[in-house]
Design a protein around this motif. Sequence first.
Motif, mmCIF file in Angstrom:
data_model
loop_
_atom_site.group_PDB
_atom_site.id
_atom_site.type_symbol
_atom_site.label_atom_id
_atom_site.label_comp_id
_atom_site.label_asym_id
_atom_site.label_seq_id
_atom_site.Cartn_x
_atom_site.Cartn_y
_atom_site.Cartn_z
ATOM 1 N N TYR A 1 0.901 -0.832 0.026
ATOM 2 C CA TYR A 1 0.311 0.241 -0.242
ATOM 3 C C TYR A 1 1.101 1.097 -0.275
ATOM 4 N N PHE A 2 1.780 1.325 0.600
ATOM 5 C CA PHE A 2 3.201 2.027 1.294
ATOM 6 C C PHE A 2 4.137 2.318 -1.031
ATOM 7 N N LEU A 3 3.871 1.818 -1.414
ATOM 8 C CA LEU A 3 4.401 1.440 -2.737
ATOM 9 C C LEU A 3 3.492 2.254 -3.724
ATOM 10 N N TYR A 4 2.505 1.308 -3.650
ATOM 11 C CA TYR A 4 1.238 1.650 -4.822
ATOM 12 C C TYR A 4 0.008 2.256 -4.197
ATOM 13 N N GLY A 5 -0.138 3.008 -3.777
ATOM 14 C CA GLY A 5 -1.372 3.059 -2.623
ATOM 15 C C GLY A 5 -2.119 3.248 -3.756
ATOM 16 N N GLU A 6 -2.188 4.469 -4.858
ATOM 17 C CA GLU A 6 -3.243 5.231 -5.836
ATOM 18 C C GLU A 6 -3.439 4.176 -5.845
ATOM 19 N N ARG A 7 -2.755 3.329 -7.130
ATOM 20 C CA ARG A 7 -3.075 1.847 -7.995
ATOM 21 C C ARG A 7 -4.175 1.072 -7.700
ATOM 22 N N ILE A 8 -3.717 0.745 -6.128
ATOM 23 C CA ILE A 8 -4.295 -0.411 -5.144
ATOM 24 C C ILE A 8 -5.388 -0.305 -4.832
ATOM 25 N N GLY A 9 -4.882 1.033 -3.991
ATOM 26 C CA GLY A 9 -6.292 0.964 -3.427
ATOM 27 C C GLY A 9 -6.291 0.786 -2.015
ATOM 28 N N GLY A 10 -6.691 0.925 -0.782
ATOM 29 C CA GLY A 10 -6.486 0.416 0.718
ATOM 30 C C GLY A 10 -7.462 -1.136 0.976
ATOM 31 N N SER A 11 -7.618 -1.967 0.007
ATOM 32 C CA SER A 11 -8.482 -2.894 0.374
ATOM 33 C C SER A 11 -7.291 -3.731 0.665
ATOM 34 N N VAL A 12 -5.905 -3.995 -0.010
ATOM 35 C CA VAL A 12 -5.115 -4.040 0.203
ATOM 36 C C VAL A 12 -5.024 -4.705 1.481
ATOM 37 N N VAL A 13 -4.586 -2.812 2.518
ATOM 38 C CA VAL A 13 -4.554 -3.573 3.809
ATOM 39 C C VAL A 13 -5.792 -3.993 4.359
ATOM 40 N N VAL A 14 -6.579 -3.626 4.065
ATOM 41 C CA VAL A 14 -8.398 -3.997 4.740
ATOM 42 C C VAL A 14 -7.677 -6.192 4.822
ATOM 43 N N VAL A 15 -7.363 -6.482 3.380
ATOM 44 C CA VAL A 15 -7.025 -7.924 3.206
ATOM 45 C C VAL A 15 -5.779 -8.577 4.354
ATOM 46 N N GLY A 16 -4.684 -7.902 4.235
ATOM 47 C CA GLY A 16 -3.916 -8.063 5.119
ATOM 48 C C GLY A 16 -4.240 -8.446 6.231
ATOM 49 N N GLY A 17 -5.108 -7.131 6.975
ATOM 50 C CA GLY A 17 -5.438 -7.557 8.548
ATOM 51 C C GLY A 17 -6.323 -8.096 8.480
ATOM 52 N N SER A 18 -7.318 -8.615 7.780
ATOM 53 C CA SER A 18 -7.984 -9.763 7.881
ATOM 54 C C SER A 18 -7.504 -11.428 7.953
ATOM 55 N N ILE A 19 -6.343 -11.575 7.133
ATOM 56 C CA ILE A 19 -5.415 -12.844 7.705
ATOM 57 C C ILE A 19 -5.143 -12.231 8.991
ATOM 58 N N LEU A 20 -4.173 -11.308 9.670
ATOM 59 C CA LEU A 20 -3.765 -11.291 10.293
ATOM 60 C C LEU A 20 -4.734 -11.902 11.747
ATOM 61 N N GLY A 21 -6.030 -11.434 11.178
ATOM 62 C CA GLY A 21 -7.160 -11.496 12.547
ATOM 63 C C GLY A 21 -6.991 -13.541 12.441
ATOM 64 N N CYS A 22 -6.986 -14.014 11.530
ATOM 65 C CA CYS A 22 -6.995 -16.062 11.787
ATOM 66 C C CYS A 22 -6.155 -15.471 12.057
ATOM 67 N N GLY A 23 -4.821 -15.481 11.880
ATOM 68 C CA GLY A 23 -3.263 -15.555 12.069
ATOM 69 C C GLY A 23 -3.213 -15.854 13.655
ATOM 70 N N ALA A 24 -3.926 -14.565 14.543
ATOM 71 C CA ALA A 24 -3.783 -14.052 15.488
ATOM 72 C C ALA A 24 -4.124 -15.736 16.233
ATOM 73 N N ALA A 25 -5.427 -15.290 15.748
ATOM 74 C CA ALA A 25 -6.256 -16.646 16.574
ATOM 75 C C ALA A 25 -5.418 -18.308 16.440
ATOM 76 N N LEU A 26 -5.296 -18.236 16.065
ATOM 77 C CA LEU A 26 -4.163 -19.559 15.895
ATOM 78 C C LEU A 26 -3.142 -18.998 16.823
ATOM 79 N N LEU A 27 -2.499 -18.595 16.542
ATOM 80 C CA LEU A 27 -1.196 -18.191 17.648
ATOM 81 C C LEU A 27 -1.550 -18.268 18.849
ATOM 82 N N TRP A 28 -2.952 -17.010 19.226
ATOM 83 C CA TRP A 28 -2.934 -17.150 20.407
ATOM 84 C C TRP A 28 -3.954 -18.831 21.143
ATOM 85 N N THR A 29 -4.463 -19.135 20.416
ATOM 86 C CA THR A 29 -4.870 -20.663 20.713
ATOM 87 C C THR A 29 -4.046 -21.434 20.799
ATOM 88 N N ALA A 30 -2.342 -21.859 19.762
ATOM 89 C CA ALA A 30 -1.764 -22.493 19.860
ATOM 90 C C ALA A 30 -0.804 -21.938 21.305
#
Length: 100
Positions: free
Chosen positions: A29-58
């Motif tokens: 997003y920092f490098l290509y923000g105008e061309r991609i838009g902010g949705s890439v950060v939302v997708v990254g945050g969603s992946i982080l949320g799922c990963g964090a749930a796995l991490l905390w459970t384990a």
Amino acid sequence: SITNKLGCRPVMLIGILGYAALVMSSLVYFLYGERIGGSVVVVGGSILGCGAALLWTAQGRLILQYAAEAERLNDDTSTDSLQIETELSITSKKGGGHTG
């Protein structure tokens, strides 16, 4: 659950990769923000949320396993020391102890 099937350490690795996904999506997003838009950060945050749930459970399961193992070792140690004390008292009563 996933932690039961794969084990704690592999699931924790997957969870840590979720944080890497957020860092990478923020970098993109920092490098290509105008061309991609902010949705890439939302997708990254969603992946982080799922990963964090796995991490905390384990992580929680691993901590409980270590605690149970430590408790088992403490019980074994106390049983062994009780046996040693009993044997020493029996030996001293029989007069078979070392007198120096």
